[in-house]
Write a protein that holds these residues in place. Sequence first.
Motif, PDB file in Angstrom:
ATOM      1  N   ALA A 185     -11.628  -5.013 -17.527  1.00 19.77           N
ATOM      2  CA  ALA A 185     -11.231  -5.813 -18.760  1.00 19.77           C
ATOM      3  C   ALA A 185     -12.009  -7.231 -18.886  1.00 19.77           C
ATOM      4  O   ALA A 185     -12.651  -7.636 -20.084  1.00 19.77           O
ATOM      5  CB  ALA A 185      -9.709  -6.148 -18.699  1.00 19.77           C
ATOM      6  N   PHE A 207      -0.616   0.460 -16.461  1.00 18.81           N
ATOM      7  CA  PHE A 207       0.084  -0.023 -17.709  1.00 18.81           C
ATOM      8  C   PHE A 207       1.476   0.294 -17.665  1.00 18.81           C
ATOM      9  O   PHE A 207       1.747   1.345 -17.368  1.00 18.81           O
ATOM     10  CB  PHE A 207      -0.504   0.274 -18.955  1.00 18.81           C
ATOM     11  N   ASN A 234      10.413  -6.866  -9.038  1.00 10.77           N
ATOM     12  CA  ASN A 234       9.549  -6.788 -10.336  1.00 10.77           C
ATOM     13  C   ASN A 234       8.608  -5.813 -10.438  1.00 10.77           C
ATOM     14  O   ASN A 234       8.175  -5.482 -11.479  1.00 10.77           O
ATOM     15  CB  ASN A 234       8.949  -8.212 -10.536  1.00 10.77           C
ATOM     16  N   TYR A 235       8.461  -5.044  -9.331  1.00 13.50           N
ATOM     17  CA  TYR A 235       7.227  -4.086  -9.754  1.00 13.50           C
ATOM     18  C   TYR A 235       7.489  -2.836 -10.417  1.00 13.50           C
ATOM     19  O   TYR A 235       7.233  -2.277 -11.016  1.00 13.50           O
ATOM     20  CB  TYR A 235       6.494  -3.672  -8.251  1.00 13.50           C
ATOM     21  N   ALA A 278      -2.156  -8.988 -14.047  1.00 11.71           N
ATOM     22  CA  ALA A 278      -1.192  -9.828 -13.400  1.00 11.71           C
ATOM     23  C   ALA A 278      -0.712 -11.095 -14.109  1.00 11.71           C
ATOM     24  O   ALA A 278       0.181 -11.503 -13.805  1.00 11.71           O
ATOM     25  CB  ALA A 278      -1.614 -10.052 -12.186  1.00 11.71           C
TER      26      ALA A 278
HETATM   27  C1  KAL Z   1       4.813  -7.428  -7.713  1.00  9.91           C
HETATM   28  C2  KAL Z   1       3.819  -7.824  -8.573  1.00  9.91           C
HETATM   29  C3  KAL Z   1       4.078  -8.824  -9.594  1.00  9.91           C
HETATM   30  C4  KAL Z   1       3.900  -8.289 -10.863  1.00  9.91           C
HETATM   31  C5  KAL Z   1       4.698  -7.096 -11.378  1.00  9.91           C
HETATM   32  C6  KAL Z   1       4.083  -6.219 -12.012  1.00  9.91           C
HETATM   33  C7  KAL Z   1       2.847  -5.727 -12.131  1.00  9.91           C
HETATM   34  C8  KAL Z   1       2.410  -4.866 -12.784  1.00  9.91           C
HETATM   35  C9  KAL Z   1       1.242  -4.172 -13.256  1.00  9.91           C
HETATM   36  C10 KAL Z   1       0.948  -3.718 -14.475  1.00  9.91           C
HETATM   37  C11 KAL Z   1      -0.321  -3.046 -14.623  1.00  9.91           C
HETATM   38  C12 KAL Z   1       0.918  -4.795 -15.436  1.00  9.91           C
HETATM   39  C13 KAL Z   1       0.943  -4.456 -17.067  1.00  9.91           C
HETATM   40  O1  KAL Z   1       0.764  -3.381 -17.389  1.00  9.91           O
HETATM   41  C14 KAL Z   1       0.773  -5.679 -18.051  1.00  9.91           C
HETATM   42  C15 KAL Z   1       1.200  -5.394 -19.481  1.00  9.91           C
HETATM   43  O2  KAL Z   1       2.518  -5.145 -19.715  1.00  9.91           O
HETATM   44  C16 KAL Z   1       0.651  -6.409 -20.384  1.00  9.91           C
HETATM   45  N1  KAL Z   1      -0.796  -6.849 -20.104  1.00  9.91           N
HETATM   46  C17 KAL Z   1      -1.743  -6.259 -20.834  1.00  9.91           C
HETATM   47  O3  KAL Z   1      -1.588  -5.635 -21.677  1.00  9.91           O
HETATM   48  C18 KAL Z   1      -3.253  -7.010 -20.388  1.00  9.91           C
HETATM   49  C19 KAL Z   1      -3.638  -7.559 -21.485  1.00  9.91           C
HETATM   50  C20 KAL Z   1      -4.112  -5.565 -19.981  1.00  9.91           C
HETATM   51  C21 KAL Z   1      -5.507  -5.918 -19.630  1.00  9.91           C
HETATM   52  O4  KAL Z   1      -3.112  -5.073 -18.911  1.00  9.91           O
HETATM   53  C22 KAL Z   1      -3.125  -3.849 -18.534  1.00  9.91           C
HETATM   54  N2  KAL Z   1      -2.503  -3.485 -17.377  1.00  9.91           N
HETATM   55  O5  KAL Z   1      -3.415  -2.922 -19.261  1.00  9.91           O
HETATM   56  C23 KAL Z   1       2.569  -6.936  -8.413  1.00  9.91           C
HETATM   57  C24 KAL Z   1       1.472  -7.753  -8.091  1.00  9.91           C
HETATM   58  C25 KAL Z   1       1.933  -8.420  -6.745  1.00  9.91           C
HETATM   59  C26 KAL Z   1       0.191  -6.958  -7.871  1.00  9.91           C
HETATM   60  C27 KAL Z   1      -0.323  -6.314  -9.041  1.00  9.91           C
HETATM   61  C28 KAL Z   1      -0.653  -7.259 -10.215  1.00  9.91           C
HETATM   62  C29 KAL Z   1      -0.337  -4.827  -9.106  1.00  9.91           C
HETATM   63  C30 KAL Z   1      -0.927  -4.032 -10.254  1.00  9.91           C
HETATM   64  O6  KAL Z   1      -0.543  -2.991 -10.232  1.00  9.91           O
HETATM   65  O7  KAL Z   1      -1.644  -4.586 -10.963  1.00  9.91           O
END
Ligand code: KAL
Length: 259
Positions: free
Chosen positions: A16, A97, A159-160, A201
């Motif tokens: 990204a 996602f 929260n995950y 994140a």
């Molecule tokens: C316990 C942790 C804290 C955070 C909790 C959940 C994290 C979930 C990861 C997930 C992939 C995030 C999203 O899908 C975010 C999405 O709803 C909004 N963001 C976006 O659309 C952006 C712009 C794009 C680039 O993101 C995606 N995913 O397309 C977990 C932490 C400590 C570790 C993490 C961050 C793990 C992980 O799986 O990424």
Amino acid sequence: MNLSLEGKTYVIMGVANKRSIAWGISQSLSKAGATLIFTYAGERMEKNVRQLADSLDQEETMVLPCDITDDNEIEKTFQDIKDKVGHIDGLAHCIAFANKEELDGDYLNTTRDGFMLAHSISSYSLTAVAKVIRELDLMKEGGSIVTMTYLGGERIVKNYNVMGVAKASLDASVQYLANDLGKDSIRVNAISAGPIRTLSAKGIGGFNDVLQEMEEKAPLNRLVTQEEVGDTALFLMSDLARGITGETIHVDAGYNKVG
Ligand code: KAL
């Protein structure tokens, strides 16, 4: 046997921006002499990925769209790759996602649609890609598939939520895919990275607390970097890891062993 990936070609899915774990992997593989092909999700990402790809020391960069929720598009993207390079030696799948509102509060509040979406993008996509790779015989000389997972699929991490359930599904897929593809000398492994500040994140509640706890409790008392994850992916892509499949390697400063 060494870590050189000279003459080998890898597909990287999920860059990204420059903070992406996929970008850390790209840099490690590129430094080892690999040729890289990038796929991106949606037009919004294209410019970033092209700019980053161009900044690498590559003869020619191949950057292709791939909407991971669309089986026809996956097939088309990988057919394009086959037409261009004939075969690939590995793939890094760094895609996840879930709806932001379902990454907070009770897991119980996950909707059916949100559950399906998280699983489709974060878990099934690996199987969909592996299937196309086999159908097209794209790793005909064997290969290495690496995906990204997280501790929240093994145990409760606040929260995950639905992402944890999707990662558990991804982890199980890694094992079944390893079994299916082993006969073709294709290895399938996961890297479980510690928390890293990436775009995905960003803005997620409680992330700073997770980082702080990691620094306090992890045996190495520090966070891990995209480069460290990249170097582990390099190892898994290389012949040095030829005996490893169906495995999850934690690159988390030892945090998963504590508590
Ligand atoms: C316990 C942790 C804290 C955070 C909790 C959940 C994290 C979930 C990861 C997930 C992939 C995030 C999203 O899908 C975010 C999405 O709803 C909004 N963001 C976006 O659309 C952006 C712009 C794009 C680039 O993101 C995606 N995913 O397309 C977990 C932490 C400590 C570790 C993490 C961050 C793990 C992980 O799986 O990424």
